[in-house]
Scaffold this active site. Structure first.
Site, PDB file in Angstrom:
ATOM      1  N   ASP A  73       0.808  -1.233   0.000  1.00  0.00           N
ATOM      2  CA  ASP A  73       0.000   0.000   0.000  1.00  0.00           C
ATOM      3  C   ASP A  73       0.837   1.277   0.000  1.00  0.00           C
ATOM      4  OD1 ASP A  73       0.790  -0.084   2.695  1.00  0.00           O
ATOM      5  OD2 ASP A  73      -1.184   0.494   3.475  1.00  0.00           O
ATOM      6  N   GLU A 110       4.601 -10.576   4.752  1.00  0.00           N
ATOM      7  CA  GLU A 110       3.338 -11.098   4.245  1.00  0.00           C
ATOM      8  C   GLU A 110       3.435 -11.751   2.874  1.00  0.00           C
ATOM      9  OE1 GLU A 110       0.221  -8.193   4.567  1.00  0.00           O
ATOM     10  OE2 GLU A 110       0.204  -8.335   6.743  1.00  0.00           O
ATOM     11  N   TYR A 151      -5.427  -8.464  11.743  1.00  0.00           N
ATOM     12  CA  TYR A 151      -6.404  -7.377  11.610  1.00  0.00           C
ATOM     13  C   TYR A 151      -7.822  -7.817  11.959  1.00  0.00           C
ATOM     14  CZ  TYR A 151      -2.694  -4.466   9.865  1.00  0.00           C
ATOM     15  OH  TYR A 151      -1.531  -3.737   9.780  1.00  0.00           O
TER      16      TYR A 151
HETATM   17  C1  BDP Z   1      -0.526  -5.174   6.066  1.00  0.00           C
HETATM   18  C2  BDP Z   1       0.772  -4.714   5.437  1.00  0.00           C
HETATM   19  C3  BDP Z   1       1.041  -3.218   5.642  1.00  0.00           C
HETATM   20  C4  BDP Z   1      -0.227  -2.434   5.364  1.00  0.00           C
HETATM   21  C5  BDP Z   1      -1.285  -2.906   6.340  1.00  0.00           C
HETATM   22  C6  BDP Z   1      -2.586  -2.133   6.207  1.00  0.00           C
HETATM   23  O1  BDP Z   1       1.859  -5.443   5.948  1.00  0.00           O
HETATM   24  O2  BDP Z   1       2.094  -2.798   4.806  1.00  0.00           O
HETATM   25  O3  BDP Z   1      -0.033  -1.059   5.460  1.00  0.00           O
HETATM   26  O4  BDP Z   1      -1.560  -4.248   6.062  1.00  0.00           O
HETATM   27  O5  BDP Z   1      -3.428  -2.544   5.425  1.00  0.00           O
HETATM   28  O6  BDP Z   1      -1.041  -6.202   5.337  1.00  0.00           O
HETATM   29  O7  BDP Z   1      -2.741  -1.118   6.875  1.00  0.00           O
END
Ligand code: BDP
Length: 595
Positions: free
Chosen positions: A163, A416, A471
């Site tokens: 991102d 990841e 998450y």
């Molecule tokens: C994770 C990634 C990170 C992203 C984060 C996000 O490692 O680089 O910025 O998600 O979505 O998967 O905030």
């Protein structure tokens, strides 16, 4: 790889400042030989900085292809007879460099240094032209990967699978420096303890075969505490002052090279922190004591300068981390400027050091955010042998650059990646083996995304520490923190049962719009971010195998535009301007408890 330094036998000159820049979307400069004369139609550009946000111009911000940098510099006449080296601390993502009319070096990879002996190509006592063509294209062969869309109207658009914004340019200082012609090339230091005695094993590589290497170790007050001779040896320090988290005590190793008559040929000073690290069972030990990581995933990111190194911002970020009570961070998602690691060494801040291998999972977009079919990330048409070679080289350059930093306690070789498809194992086995071969003193890891259960991961056993980005309560169940708590705990317990390894949660967090408040938990509000972090912390405190928590993210940062992002990634505990959101205060309360 040694950093340039001033000393009795060496002198360095920073080439930071305003250079000239010309973007070259058509790639004409390489055939037209733009290095041969002052760049036409060029503009001033600061070095170090990303070029993308300097001008209010979308064609600069979204440029894809070559960017020509040029400067001219006086080389002192007194440098005649010295060996002169030109070093770029970073050029993102690759560069070719000319000195006057001669091509001197090319380098692949945006975050590690490269240099060339330019003695034969520079004129001391004269003004010399230095030109670098810096290319920002991401492909299936680069680390990180990407692909370029070619549009019918001739526009080229860079796509990538991470991102953060694809900033480019000369992000770190550029140096000219001298060494004597017979000189020290490299120093490798490893440390351990024998009771209260520190044991420092060193190796000094030099270009002189018959010369004598003398080594002495000095404590922080400058007092000599041990000496040795020879290219390899062991220095013993009774009652050693260890380097430890929160106590960045450093010794200085002075290596000198002398000829047979005792005349000084070269002198290099290397800082040394005496400490051990080990992943044992489900603990992470520093100096034999269990360590708990508290801190952040970060980015080198700020308004205007993009990813350009800036001492003011660096010191401010460290001060803010200390204010929260953080003791560590991860160099997500690329090796950071060496200034950052030096600072961490001196201040006892613990670092997880990561390569730029991010976005190696074609199923994150296709499998999580959309309902696409599972595809193999690792294939001859996508991430294949060429990418693996680039990745191996990235690991080699990371270890070569950072091996002597006591702050670095763990190598993270990818963020990841696809870890479930069987091809992942073939891809990662040689990478893990190479990291171990290069450095047997530090544990290794990769960062796992929520794509498969601990049983489905095809690579965990290749590594020493389990690093998890999770998450729950955000991408998975964004309005249900109760379920997040149950699912997170169940998953962490599974990892702890299946793998006898310590677990560090290297990412958890929620996008948060500063100033958006709510009495009920509502995604994007400051309260939701705080509550989500509290939920995770309760779980971490219940699972013994969890030995660390690093919040995603330290500060809001720039991303590629997209529907998941509102002017960037807003998971920062601080805004991009480094103002605290509410969560910063609750982290401070948790992490400074007992101070
Ligand atoms: C994770 C990634 C990170 C992203 C984060 C996000 O490692 O680089 O910025 O998600 O979505 O998967 O905030």
């Amino acid at each position: 790889m040694l950093r340039p330094q001033d000393g009795p036998t060496r002198e360095r000159r920073s080439l930071s400042g305003l250079w000239r820049l010309r973007l070259d979307p058509e790639g004409a400069g390489r055939t037209e030989g733009w290095w041969r004369s002052p760049l036409a139609a060029a503009v001033d550009i600061p070095v170090p900085a990303s070029y993308n946000d300097i001008f209010p111009d979308v064609t600069v911000r979204d440029h894809v292809g070559d960017a020509w940098y040029q400067t001219s510099t006086w080389v002192p006449a007194r440098w005649a007879g010295e060996r002169i080296v030109l070093r770029f601390d970073a050029a993102t993502h690759r560069a070719t460099v000319w000195v006057n009319d001669t091509e001197v070096v090319s380098h692949e990879g945006g975050y590690t240094p490269f240099e060339a002996d330019v003695t034969a190509h520079l004129l001391p006592g004269a003004e010399n032209r230095i030109t670098a063509v810096v290319n920002n294209e991401l492909t299936w062969e680069s680390i990180p990967p990407g692909r370029i869309e070619e549009h019918a109207d001739g526009r080229r658009k860079q796509r990538y699978f991470h991102d953060f914004f694809n900033y480019a340019g000369l992000h770190r200082p550029v140096w000219l420096y001298t060494t004597p012609s017979t000189h020290i090339n490299d120093i490798t230091v490893t440390t351990t303890f024998d009771g209260t005695t520190g044991v420092v094993t060193y190796q000094v590589d030099s270009t002189g075969k018959t010369d004598t290497v003398l080594v002495s170790l000095h404590d922080a007050s400058g007092t000599e505490v041990a000496t040795a001779t020879g290219t390899t040896g062991v220095l013993r320090v009774p009652d050693v002052h260890p380097w430890a988290p929160g106590d960045g005590y450093l010794y200085e190793l002075r290596a000198t090279l002398r000829d047979s008559t005792g005349r000084l040929l070269d002198d290099y000073r290397q800082t040394v922190g005496v400490r051990t690290v080990e992943a044992r069972g489900q603990q992470f030990l520093i100096n034999g004591t269990p360590f708990y990581f508290k801190g952040f995933g970060k980015h080198e990111d700020a308004a205007v300068r993009g990813r350009g190194h800036d001492d003011a911002l660096m010191v401010h970020d460290f001060a803010l981390m200390e204010w929260t009570g953080a003791n560590s961070f991860r160099t997500s998602h690329y090796p950071y400027a060496e200034e950052v690691l030096d600072y961490a060494d001196r201040h006892g801040v613990v670092v997880i050091d990561e390569t730029a291998a991010v976005g190696q999972n074609l199923n994150i977009a296709g499998g999580v955010f959309a309902s696409g079919k599972q595809m193999s990330t690792f294939s001859p048409d996508t991430i294949g042998q060429a990418a693996q070679r680039t990745h191996l080289q990235a690991i080699r350059e990371l270890v070569a650059r950072d091996k002597n930093h006591p702050s670095v306690v763990l190598w993270s070789i990818a963020n990841e990646p696809d870890n479930v498809q069987p091809e992942a194992r073939d891809y990662f086995t040689p990478l893990a083996a190479e990291a171990r071969r290069l450095d047997s003193t530090r544990p290794i890891a990769y960062v796992n995304a929520l794509m498969g259960s601990p049983d489905q991961c095809a690579v965990t056993d290749l590594f020493d520490v389990v690093l998890l980005n999770r998450y729950y309560g955000w991408y998975f169940g964004p309005d249900d923190l109760a379920t997040a708590e149950t699912e997170l705990e169940a998953e962490l317990r599974q990892w702890a049962e299946r793998h006898d390894k310590p677990i560090v949660i290297t990412e958890y967090g929620a996008d948060t719009y500063p100033g958006l408040r709510s009495t009920v938990p509502s995604p994007w509000t400051e309260e939701y971010q705080t509550e989500l972090l509290d939920v995770y912390h309760r779980v971490f405190d219940r699972v013994d195998a969890v030995v660390g928590e690093q919040v995603w993210h330290f500060a809001d940062f720039a991303t590629a535009p997209g529907v998941f992002r509102v002017d960037g990634n807003k998971k920062g505990v601080f805004t991009r301007e480094r103002r605290p959101k509410s969560a910063a205060f609750s982290l401070r309360t948790r992490w400074r408890k007992g101070d």
